[in-house]
Design a protein around this motif. Structure first.
Motif, PDB file in Angstrom:
ATOM      1  N   LYS A 148       0.592  -1.272   0.112  1.00 51.11           N
ATOM      2  CA  LYS A 148       0.380  -0.230  -0.136  1.00 51.11           C
ATOM      3  C   LYS A 148       0.916   1.027   0.467  1.00 51.11           C
ATOM      4  N   ILE A 149       0.232   2.242   0.098  1.00 51.74           N
ATOM      5  CA  ILE A 149       0.844   3.561  -0.429  1.00 51.74           C
ATOM      6  C   ILE A 149      -0.136   4.570   0.426  1.00 51.74           C
ATOM      7  N   ASP A 194       5.350  16.448  -9.648  1.00 55.55           N
ATOM      8  CA  ASP A 194       4.657  15.104 -10.838  1.00 55.55           C
ATOM      9  C   ASP A 194       5.702  14.108 -11.166  1.00 55.55           C
ATOM     10  N   ARG A 217       4.582  10.045 -10.057  1.00 54.75           N
ATOM     11  CA  ARG A 217       4.976   9.186 -11.089  1.00 54.75           C
ATOM     12  C   ARG A 217       6.187   7.928 -10.780  1.00 54.75           C
ATOM     13  N   ILE A 262       4.754   6.097  -8.015  1.00 51.19           N
ATOM     14  CA  ILE A 262       4.080   4.973  -8.933  1.00 51.19           C
ATOM     15  C   ILE A 262       4.244   3.984  -9.095  1.00 51.19           C
ATOM     16  N   GLU A 283      -2.327  13.042  -2.238  1.00 46.57           N
ATOM     17  CA  GLU A 283      -3.496  12.312  -2.445  1.00 46.57           C
ATOM     18  C   GLU A 283      -4.269  11.421  -2.928  1.00 46.57           C
ATOM     19  N   ASN A 284      -3.509  11.435  -4.235  1.00 49.33           N
ATOM     20  CA  ASN A 284      -5.125  10.730  -4.992  1.00 49.33           C
ATOM     21  C   ASN A 284      -3.811   9.412  -5.480  1.00 49.33           C
ATOM     22  N   ILE A 285      -2.411   9.581  -4.861  1.00 47.54           N
ATOM     23  CA  ILE A 285      -1.411   8.522  -5.124  1.00 47.54           C
ATOM     24  C   ILE A 285      -1.461   7.787  -3.845  1.00 47.54           C
ATOM     25  N   LEU A 286      -2.530   7.455  -3.023  1.00 48.10           N
ATOM     26  CA  LEU A 286      -2.177   7.015  -1.428  1.00 48.10           C
ATOM     27  C   LEU A 286      -3.569   5.785  -1.669  1.00 48.10           C
ATOM     28  N   ASP A 287      -3.334   5.532  -0.682  1.00 48.13           N
ATOM     29  CA  ASP A 287      -4.284   4.072  -0.462  1.00 48.13           C
ATOM     30  C   ASP A 287      -4.930   3.990   0.817  1.00 48.13           C
ATOM     31  N   VAL A 314      -8.475   6.027   1.739  1.00 50.55           N
ATOM     32  CA  VAL A 314      -9.349   7.977   0.577  1.00 50.55           C
ATOM     33  C   VAL A 314     -10.268   7.774   0.207  1.00 50.55           C
ATOM     34  N   GLU A 315     -10.717   6.679  -0.835  1.00 44.58           N
ATOM     35  CA  GLU A 315     -11.803   6.546  -1.131  1.00 44.58           C
ATOM     36  C   GLU A 315     -13.602   6.677   0.043  1.00 44.58           C
TER      37      GLU A 315
END
Lengths: 123, 233
Positions: B32-33, B165, B169, B172, B192-196, B212-213
């Motif tokens: 996980k990130i 950015d 990347r 990831i 936050e978009n790259i985190l689990d 995050v979701e």
């Protein structure tokens, strides 16, 4: 450049919609290869597990098919793509109508507005 | 399966008075990130230093892959400290060979590929590089290890948005599926978009650990907006 995503909605749903659109619009043509999870995640600037989940959902729905040799490709089932296009269009229309009603427009006003706005274009 | 990192009842006090961590218990899962978030003084950096064996806890325990922090965990934890530790006079080539000597899991080819992509000369000395480039070099070194756990303390704080950015990347595309990346930052919107998952720390303890979701779904807002609400002054 990372994809432009809303900050107040789940990321998974947004990337799912985005790829559906790319398929429907022909950006990913039928039969073309979809980049790997990592590649797409890096492109979008999102978490790889979230991207994986979105691609699995596309697979489950049949819009994307996994080939043993070439990885994930876009379905060549045109009927299915048409279905998804209709579905996306219906969602957009519903959203538009909702917004118009919030502005106090009735059905006749909305139809007149559409007529007026599309008047210059080919019917 | 147990988590990659298991932390039990961890307490750390500075100068016998100031408690930095109080009875902290948490698990970091594999693959996980994870964002480690919290206001200044919430204990993030203390936790990171304990994970890296740079501090010794007063009580409680940390297990990384079943082992206490020490030489064998350092072999599989790749750590990006908040401040740069690269020797100013060293060339990048010297640093590459230094990392290769130190870490069995260092992949020089991967580092060279990334340096080339950024057009960073291996002959360049650290002192001649801009702050942003230095941070990129350091991140490249850290992410070129095949570690089980990457700990990145403020990896994007000092660099411009385009470099951010690139750094995201790089994270990831370089961690392996079974590895976990722990990122401490104040720049929540950027990452936050790259985190689990996110961990919210408050006054030396765990306030919240969730995905995050889930925050977006349940609260209808971003992690950044939620953080601002939770920690409103």
């Amino acid at each position: 450049m990372a994809w432009n995503l809303d900050s107040d909605r789940p990321i998974y749903a947004q990337i799912l919609e985005r790829i559906q659109r790319q398929i429907v619009s022909g950006e990913y043509a039928p039969g073309t290869k979809i980049p790997s999870v990592r590649e797409l995640a890096a492109q979008a600037g999102v978490n790889p597990n979230t991207m994986q989940k979105a691609l699995s959902e596309l697979e489950r729905s049949g819009l994307v098919v996994t080939m043993r040799t070439s990885g994930r490709v876009v379905t060549e089932d045109m009927e299915m793509i048409k279905q998804i296009r209709k579905q996306l269009a219906a969602e957009q229309a519903a959203e538009f109508i909702k917004q118009m009603k919030e502005l106090g427009f009735q059905k006749a006003d909305i139809l007149a507005l559409i007529e007026q706005e599309t008047g210059g274009e080919e019917a | 399966m147990s988590g990659l990192v298991e932390i039990h009842n961890l307490t750390k006090t500075y100068d016998k008075k100031k408690e930095a961590l109080h009875d902290l218990t948490l698990t970091l899962p594999r693959g996980k990130i994870i964002g480690l978030l919290g206001p200044n003084g919430s204990g993030k950096t203390t936790l990171i230093k304990l994970l890296n064996g740079l501090l010794v806890p007063d009580s409680g325990e940390i297990l990384i892959d079943g082992e206490k922090p020490g030489p064998s965990t350092k072999a599989k934890v790749s750590y990006l400290p908040e401040r740069t530790y690269l020797k100013n006079g060293a060339t990048i080539r010297e640093l590459l060979s230094c990392f290769q000597d130190f870490y069995e899991d260092f992949r020089a080819d991967r580092a060279k590929e990334m340096l080339a992509a950024l057009q960073i000369e291996e002959n360049a000395r650290i002192r001649t590089l801009s702050k942003g480039t230095r941070e990129k070099v350091q991140l490249i070194l850290v992410m070129s290890r095949d570690a089980s756990l990457y700990i990145l303390d403020e990896p994007i704080a000092g660099v411009d948005p385009a470099a951010r950015d690139y750094i995201l990347r790089t994270i990831i595309t370089n961690y392996n599926e079974n590895a976990t990346v722990l990122i401490s930052t104040h720049l929540i919107t950027d990452i936050e978009n790259i985190l689990d998952e996110v961990i919210f720390m408050k006054e030396g303890n765990l306030l919240l650990q969730t995905s995050v979701e889930e925050i977006r779904e349940e609260k209808g807002k971003s992690v950044d907006a939620y953080f601002r609400e939770v920690f409103a002054c």
